[in-house]
Scaffold this motif. Structure first.
Motif, PDB file in Angstrom:
ATOM      1  N   ASN A 101      -8.784   2.487   6.159  1.00 49.00           N
ATOM      2  CA  ASN A 101      -9.479   1.397   5.470  1.00 49.00           C
ATOM      3  C   ASN A 101     -10.235   0.421   6.362  1.00 49.00           C
ATOM      4  O   ASN A 101     -11.075  -0.338   5.875  1.00 49.00           O
ATOM      5  CB  ASN A 101      -8.474   0.614   4.612  1.00 49.00           C
ATOM      6  CG  ASN A 101      -7.862   1.460   3.529  1.00 49.00           C
ATOM      7  OD1 ASN A 101      -8.424   1.616   2.464  1.00 49.00           O
ATOM      8  ND2 ASN A 101      -6.690   2.025   3.816  1.00 49.00           N
ATOM      9  N   ILE A 102      -9.923   0.417   7.646  1.00 49.62           N
ATOM     10  CA  ILE A 102     -10.604  -0.504   8.560  1.00 49.62           C
ATOM     11  C   ILE A 102     -11.305   0.284   9.669  1.00 49.62           C
ATOM     12  O   ILE A 102     -12.530   0.300   9.748  1.00 49.62           O
ATOM     13  CB  ILE A 102      -9.619  -1.522   9.183  1.00 49.62           C
ATOM     14  CG1 ILE A 102      -8.856  -2.285   8.089  1.00 49.62           C
ATOM     15  CG2 ILE A 102     -10.378  -2.488  10.086  1.00 49.62           C
ATOM     16  CD1 ILE A 102      -9.695  -3.202   7.233  1.00 49.62           C
ATOM     17  N   PHE A 103     -10.546   0.940  10.531  1.00 49.94           N
ATOM     18  CA  PHE A 103     -11.141   1.647  11.666  1.00 49.94           C
ATOM     19  C   PHE A 103     -12.127   2.734  11.221  1.00 49.94           C
ATOM     20  O   PHE A 103     -13.249   2.813  11.725  1.00 49.94           O
ATOM     21  CB  PHE A 103     -10.053   2.281  12.543  1.00 49.94           C
ATOM     22  CG  PHE A 103      -9.051   1.314  13.098  1.00 49.94           C
ATOM     23  CD1 PHE A 103      -9.410   0.013  13.383  1.00 49.94           C
ATOM     24  CD2 PHE A 103      -7.740   1.711  13.360  1.00 49.94           C
ATOM     25  CE1 PHE A 103      -8.489  -0.892  13.912  1.00 49.94           C
ATOM     26  CE2 PHE A 103      -6.814   0.824  13.891  1.00 49.94           C
ATOM     27  CZ  PHE A 103      -7.181  -0.480  14.164  1.00 49.94           C
ATOM     28  N   THR A 145       0.810  -1.219   0.000  1.00 52.19           N
ATOM     29  CA  THR A 145       0.000   0.000   0.000  1.00 52.19           C
ATOM     30  C   THR A 145       0.842   1.267   0.000  1.00 52.19           C
ATOM     31  O   THR A 145       0.336   2.348  -0.322  1.00 52.19           O
ATOM     32  CB  THR A 145      -0.941   0.041   1.223  1.00 52.19           C
ATOM     33  OG1 THR A 145      -0.164   0.117   2.423  1.00 52.19           O
ATOM     34  CG2 THR A 145      -1.841  -1.195   1.252  1.00 52.19           C
ATOM     35  N   GLY A 146       2.108   1.141   0.402  1.00 52.52           N
ATOM     36  CA  GLY A 146       2.956   2.324   0.503  1.00 52.52           C
ATOM     37  C   GLY A 146       2.609   3.205   1.686  1.00 52.52           C
ATOM     38  O   GLY A 146       3.013   4.373   1.742  1.00 52.52           O
ATOM     39  N   LYS A 147       1.850   2.666   2.639  1.00 54.60           N
ATOM     40  CA  LYS A 147       1.456   3.423   3.823  1.00 54.60           C
ATOM     41  C   LYS A 147       1.898   2.683   5.077  1.00 54.60           C
ATOM     42  O   LYS A 147       1.974   1.455   5.074  1.00 54.60           O
ATOM     43  CB  LYS A 147      -0.064   3.609   3.863  1.00 54.60           C
ATOM     44  CG  LYS A 147      -0.614   4.392   2.681  1.00 54.60           C
ATOM     45  CD  LYS A 147      -2.126   4.521   2.771  1.00 54.60           C
ATOM     46  CE  LYS A 147      -2.668   5.337   1.600  1.00 54.60           C
ATOM     47  NZ  LYS A 147      -4.137   5.497   1.676  1.00 54.60           N
ATOM     48  N   ASP A 148       2.165   3.439   6.147  1.00 52.36           N
ATOM     49  CA  ASP A 148       2.465   2.761   7.403  1.00 52.36           C
ATOM     50  C   ASP A 148       1.201   2.077   7.897  1.00 52.36           C
ATOM     51  O   ASP A 148       0.082   2.440   7.516  1.00 52.36           O
ATOM     52  CB  ASP A 148       3.012   3.740   8.444  1.00 52.36           C
ATOM     53  CG  ASP A 148       2.011   4.806   8.835  1.00 52.36           C
ATOM     54  OD1 ASP A 148       1.130   4.514   9.653  1.00 52.36           O
ATOM     55  OD2 ASP A 148       2.099   5.926   8.302  1.00 52.36           O
ATOM     56  N   PHE A 149       1.365   1.063   8.722  1.00 52.97           N
ATOM     57  CA  PHE A 149       0.258   0.200   9.115  1.00 52.97           C
ATOM     58  C   PHE A 149      -0.852   0.990   9.808  1.00 52.97           C
ATOM     59  O   PHE A 149      -2.038   0.752   9.556  1.00 52.97           O
ATOM     60  CB  PHE A 149       0.778  -0.915  10.031  1.00 52.97           C
ATOM     61  CG  PHE A 149      -0.177  -2.062  10.204  1.00 52.97           C
ATOM     62  CD1 PHE A 149      -0.679  -2.739   9.104  1.00 52.97           C
ATOM     63  CD2 PHE A 149      -0.549  -2.481  11.476  1.00 52.97           C
ATOM     64  CE1 PHE A 149      -1.563  -3.807   9.253  1.00 52.97           C
ATOM     65  CE2 PHE A 149      -1.427  -3.547  11.644  1.00 52.97           C
ATOM     66  CZ  PHE A 149      -1.937  -4.211  10.532  1.00 52.97           C
ATOM     67  N   ASP A 150      -0.491   1.931  10.664  1.00 54.58           N
ATOM     68  CA  ASP A 150      -1.497   2.731  11.365  1.00 54.58           C
ATOM     69  C   ASP A 150      -2.344   3.529  10.388  1.00 54.58           C
ATOM     70  O   ASP A 150      -3.576   3.555  10.492  1.00 54.58           O
ATOM     71  CB  ASP A 150      -0.820   3.670  12.363  1.00 54.58           C
ATOM     72  CG  ASP A 150      -1.812   4.621  13.015  1.00 54.58           C
ATOM     73  OD1 ASP A 150      -2.741   4.128  13.680  1.00 54.58           O
ATOM     74  OD2 ASP A 150      -1.667   5.850  12.847  1.00 54.58           O
ATOM     75  N   THR A 151      -1.716   4.177   9.428  1.00 56.86           N
ATOM     76  CA  THR A 151      -2.451   4.980   8.448  1.00 56.86           C
ATOM     77  C   THR A 151      -3.393   4.110   7.629  1.00 56.86           C
ATOM     78  O   THR A 151      -4.564   4.454   7.432  1.00 56.86           O
ATOM     79  CB  THR A 151      -1.484   5.720   7.509  1.00 56.86           C
ATOM     80  OG1 THR A 151      -0.654   6.597   8.278  1.00 56.86           O
ATOM     81  CG2 THR A 151      -2.235   6.528   6.465  1.00 56.86           C
ATOM     82  N   TYR A 152      -2.877   2.973   7.166  1.00 55.42           N
ATOM     83  CA  TYR A 152      -3.726   2.085   6.367  1.00 55.42           C
ATOM     84  C   TYR A 152      -4.938   1.610   7.170  1.00 55.42           C
ATOM     85  O   TYR A 152      -6.072   1.618   6.677  1.00 55.42           O
ATOM     86  CB  TYR A 152      -2.953   0.867   5.857  1.00 55.42           C
ATOM     87  CG  TYR A 152      -3.863  -0.056   5.079  1.00 55.42           C
ATOM     88  CD1 TYR A 152      -4.167   0.210   3.746  1.00 55.42           C
ATOM     89  CD2 TYR A 152      -4.483  -1.144   5.694  1.00 55.42           C
ATOM     90  CE1 TYR A 152      -5.053  -0.589   3.046  1.00 55.42           C
ATOM     91  CE2 TYR A 152      -5.371  -1.943   5.003  1.00 55.42           C
ATOM     92  CZ  TYR A 152      -5.652  -1.669   3.672  1.00 55.42           C
ATOM     93  OH  TYR A 152      -6.547  -2.452   2.994  1.00 55.42           O
ATOM     94  N   MET A 153      -4.707   1.199   8.409  1.00 51.02           N
ATOM     95  CA  MET A 153      -5.803   0.674   9.222  1.00 51.02           C
ATOM     96  C   MET A 153      -6.832   1.760   9.538  1.00 51.02           C
ATOM     97  O   MET A 153      -8.043   1.506   9.510  1.00 51.02           O
ATOM     98  CB  MET A 153      -5.250   0.071  10.512  1.00 51.02           C
ATOM     99  CG  MET A 153      -4.358  -1.142  10.303  1.00 51.02           C
ATOM    100  SD  MET A 153      -5.180  -2.513   9.467  1.00 51.02           S
ATOM    101  CE  MET A 153      -6.219  -3.134  10.774  1.00 51.02           C
ATOM    102  N   ARG A 154      -6.378   2.959   9.823  1.00 43.85           N
ATOM    103  CA  ARG A 154      -7.328   4.041  10.129  1.00 43.85           C
ATOM    104  C   ARG A 154      -8.170   4.397   8.912  1.00 43.85           C
ATOM    105  O   ARG A 154      -9.377   4.632   9.023  1.00 43.85           O
ATOM    106  CB  ARG A 154      -6.588   5.278  10.651  1.00 43.85           C
ATOM    107  CG  ARG A 154      -6.153   5.170  12.100  1.00 43.85           C
ATOM    108  CD  ARG A 154      -5.643   6.481  12.661  1.00 43.85           C
ATOM    109  NE  ARG A 154      -4.347   6.862  12.086  1.00 43.85           N
ATOM    110  CZ  ARG A 154      -4.174   7.829  11.201  1.00 43.85           C
ATOM    111  NH1 ARG A 154      -5.201   8.540  10.789  1.00 43.85           N
ATOM    112  NH2 ARG A 154      -2.975   8.116  10.730  1.00 43.85           N
TER     113      ARG A 154
END
Length: 401
Positions: free
Chosen positions: A236-238, A225-234
């Motif tokens: 796309n998930i959270f 994704t080219g994003k840090d895990f926190d950014t991706y999760m916020r």
């Protein structure tokens, strides 16, 4: 008010004013209608909730749950509890202290420990649905310098990779260097350390629960994704679920510290661990109500498709006979036909003990979050029996991490 000119005759002005007044009147009527509709909707919702509460015998269940929790308190339980069924909260409460001086409340944030794996697995399945990641691709397809062949994404999801444990493999390194490695640094260490750490077994040979698998999955999410895990999760998930009080431990958002708990073990507040910044295998901070939203999202296929979730809760390991199994990021309780009856995950990390357990057929979820090491968190047989109206097919009392 507009200035009148020769090019704007009074008759036209009068017409517009009348229109504006009419619009205002109708708008006010609509507002009143909207408020009325909201009152009707609210009343209907309350009526429906009351119907469901009666149907599931919620008040009796709540009283029985309270008795079980009080018993846990005498055994040292310190944390929060929520039980819900068919969209209705049957029981919720907060007990004990978040830190040395502040009591837990229903908004307290807990480190979910290995319960975090459920989020990592869903993130991977979402990327697979989007064609951004292939479950049958290997880690080497994304990290060419990764030293192990044949490790598929599937084998990571169901703990069948045979990889070494990163915690023990690099323990000496982190303690000597006194650094807090990231997921990408772990991938770099696997690729460069000499000699290459030995695998425990060949890929897909048998089930072996291992945090390395999900630390690598989080690294893969970042990679594709080219994003840090926190950014991706916020993002796309959270965010899409409305989990406004959930964060990855490495977040730069200071809101994580609002109502944040501290982990205690054997009466001692635990300092930051060298592996605290590794996420995917752990690292999600969340609350009771956000986890209820998580359950509803899984149940209603909000984030991933029904087909993907069905694949996630399919038993994957049969080398060891018994009622416990594992899917993709979810622990499973199966019946004699090896079909999934219950879905859950437990967690333990540095004073935190957690469990989220649900029955897809009876549509109930049990959540216990503790920030003072206490294994009674996993003993939920009585709670399951209560939710089944006094009957349960559970043959063991401890669901352990």
């Amino acid at each position: 008010m507009m200035k009148l000119t020769k090019s704007f005759p009074f008759s036209s002005y009068y017409y517009i004013v009348v229109c504006l007044l009419a619009t205002s009147v109708f708008s006010c009527q609509n507002v009143g209608s909207s408020k009325s509709e909201k009152k009707v909707d609210s009343a209907a919702l309350k009526k429906e909730e009351a119907r469901i509460r009666k149907e599931i015998n919620a008040d009796k269940k709540a009283a029985l749950i309270e008795q079980v929790i009080q018993q846990k308190l005498t055994q040292g339980f310190n944390g929060n509890v929520l039980v819900a069924q068919k969209g209705v909260i049957v029981y919720q409460n907060a007990f004990g202290f978040a830190n040395d001086s502040v009591k837990n409340n229903l908004q307290s944030k807990f480190q979910l420990a290995s319960l975090s794996k459920t989020f990592t697995a869903v993130a991977v399945m979402k990327l697979a649905e989007q064609g951004k990641l292939g479950l049958d691709y290997t880690v080497k397809d994304y990290y060419p310098n990764f030293p192990y062949d044949g490790i598929t994404i599937r084998s990571l999801l169901c703990h069948r990779s045979g990889l070494p444990f990163y915690q023990y493999t690099f323990d000496k390194t982190v303690r000597e260097t006194k650094i807090y490695p990231t997921n990408q640094q772990i991938m770099e260490w696997f690729a460069t350390v000499q000699p290459t750490p030995k695998m425990f077994n060949q890929p897909d040979h048998y089930f072996g629960y291992n945090n390395t698998n999900f630390a690598i999955l989080a690294a893969l999410v970042e990679k594709v994704t080219g994003k840090d895990f926190d950014t991706y999760m916020r993002e796309n998930i959270f965010g899409p679920i409305g989990m406004k009080d959930s964060y990855i431990v490495t977040t730069k958002n200071d809101s994580i510290n609002i109502n944040r708990t501290v982990g205690y073990q054997f009466g001692r507040k635990l300092p930051k661990d060298y592996y605290d910044d590794i996420s995917g295998d752990k690292g999600v901070y969340s609350t009771l109500h956000d986890l209820l939203k998580w359950y509803e999202a899984l149940k209603n296929n909000t984030i991933i498709s029904k087909e993907s979730f069905r694949e996630m809760i399919m038993p994957r390991s049969f080398e060891f006979p018994g009622l416990r199994n594992y899917g993709y990021g979810f622990r499973l309780w199966v019946n004699a036909k090896q079909q999934t009856d219950y879905v859950y995950h437990t967690g333990w990390w540095k004073g935190y003990n957690t469990i989220m357990f649900f029955d897809p057929r009876e549509d109930f979820v049990i959540i216990l979050l503790s920030n003072k090491y206490n294994r009674t968190v996993y003993n939920i047989k009585q709670l399951i029996e209560i939710m089944h109206g006094g009957n349960s097919t559970m043959e063991e009392s401890i669901l352990d991490e």
